[in-house]
Design an enzyme around this catalytic site. Structure first.
Site, mmCIF file in Angstrom:
data_model
loop_
_atom_site.group_PDB
_atom_site.id
_atom_site.type_symbol
_atom_site.label_atom_id
_atom_site.label_comp_id
_atom_site.label_asym_id
_atom_site.label_seq_id
_atom_site.Cartn_x
_atom_site.Cartn_y
_atom_site.Cartn_z
ATOM 1 N N LYS A 221 79.038 33.518 70.441
ATOM 2 C CA LYS A 221 80.056 32.733 71.131
ATOM 3 C C LYS A 221 80.353 33.284 72.527
ATOM 4 C CE LYS A 221 82.356 30.462 67.266
ATOM 5 N NZ LYS A 221 83.591 30.297 66.475
ATOM 6 N N ARG A 255 79.964 34.151 59.312
ATOM 7 C CA ARG A 255 79.259 32.880 59.565
ATOM 8 C C ARG A 255 78.384 33.093 60.792
ATOM 9 N NH1 ARG A 255 79.899 28.278 62.688
ATOM 10 N NH2 ARG A 255 79.230 26.321 61.714
#
Length: 277
Positions: A221, A255
């Site tokens: 991210k 995740r």
């Protein structure tokens, strides 16, 4: 710390890895990468062999500013893939990344096991009740607004306190609806800027007050690649670093796009924790 997935109890007291399978053309890292059935099955097989306990299927891109798609388009992308994967890997535990109750229902009916909702029911008021009826585990994430508006909604007087209050309300709502297995996701990158993401990671252990498993989704991210002045494709090492911190702070599920490396984090942190008592 167990969740019931289609009759199998999964023990989350030892952290597990959830592999990401994006079925979107515009996700920030791997959008459009898995275009045909053979590519999808090869990637699922790879993630399962590398140690993923769960495979998370997403057909609606939730990156900041992503294009909105219809229910029909989301269903067309995801539902046949649930059937495809389970025809080849019948024991795979599939999580469905959706905020729409109709998609949740159809995918669970097709054999998926978990619903992963970025909005915790805020974008579809029927979702929590439907999940309660489906009797499946529910991952609820903290977010404000929608993927299209969340970037401008990152004002907090006390970030961690507001996230805690949000989950206390949402968990109570889910319990009333009959949801037994709840996992909380603090929502890294969702209505949070880079500094807020790191503050949340730094204080992640405070979410253990909810007495629920915590999912951490930091994989590749912007909190990583913008901090390091790199790109999502260059962010595996940074992801590994932050996944390790998340595990040490109490995360039960990672995740990730890269299962092998996340499993190495889990195994090393488990070994480290053997000597911390």
């Amino acid at each position: 710390m167990t969740i019931n997935c289609k009759g199998s109890l999964i023990d989350l007291s030892s952290p597990k890895v959830m592999g990401i399978l994006n079925l979107t053309p515009d996700s920030f890292y791997d959008g459009g990468k898995y275009k045909d059935e053979s590519q999808i099955l090869l990637q699922v097989e790879k993630m399962l062999q590398e140690g993923a306990t769960f495979i998370d299927l997403g057909a609606y891109s939730s990156r900041p500013g992503a294009a909105h798609i219809s229910v029909d388009e989301e269903e067309k992308r995801v539902l046949p893939i649930v059937t495809l994967i389970l025809s080849k890997f019948p024991n795979a535990i599939l999580s469905i990344d959706t905020f729409r109750s109709s998609i949740a229902t159809k995918c669970i009916d097709a054999g998926a096991a978990i619903i992963n909702d970025i909005s915790a029911g805020n974008l579809d008021r029927d979702m929590i009740g439907i999940v309660g009826q489906l009797k499946v585990p529910y991952i609820m994430m903290h977010m404000k607004g929608t993927p299209q508006t969340m970037k401008s909604l990152n004002q907090y007087s006390d970030l961690v306190k507001e996230v805690q209050f949000y989950f206390s309300q949402k968990v109570a709502e889910a319990r009333l609806a009959g949801i037994n297995d709840i996992i909380i996701d603090p929502g890294f990158g969702f209505a949070k800027d880079i500094d807020q993401n790191f503050e949340l990671l730094n204080k992640l252990e405070l979410l253990q007050l909810q007495e629920l498993p915590i999912l951490a989704g930091v994989s590749r991210k912007s909190m990583i690649y913008k901090t390091l002045n790199s790109t999502p494709s260059e962010s595996l090492n940074g992801t590994t670093s932050l996944n390790t911190i998340a595990l040490l702070k109490g995360a039960s599920i990672l995740r990730v796009h890269d299962v092998k490396e996340a499993m190495e984090c889990v195994n090393l942190v488990n070994k480290y924790n053997n000597f911390t008592d």
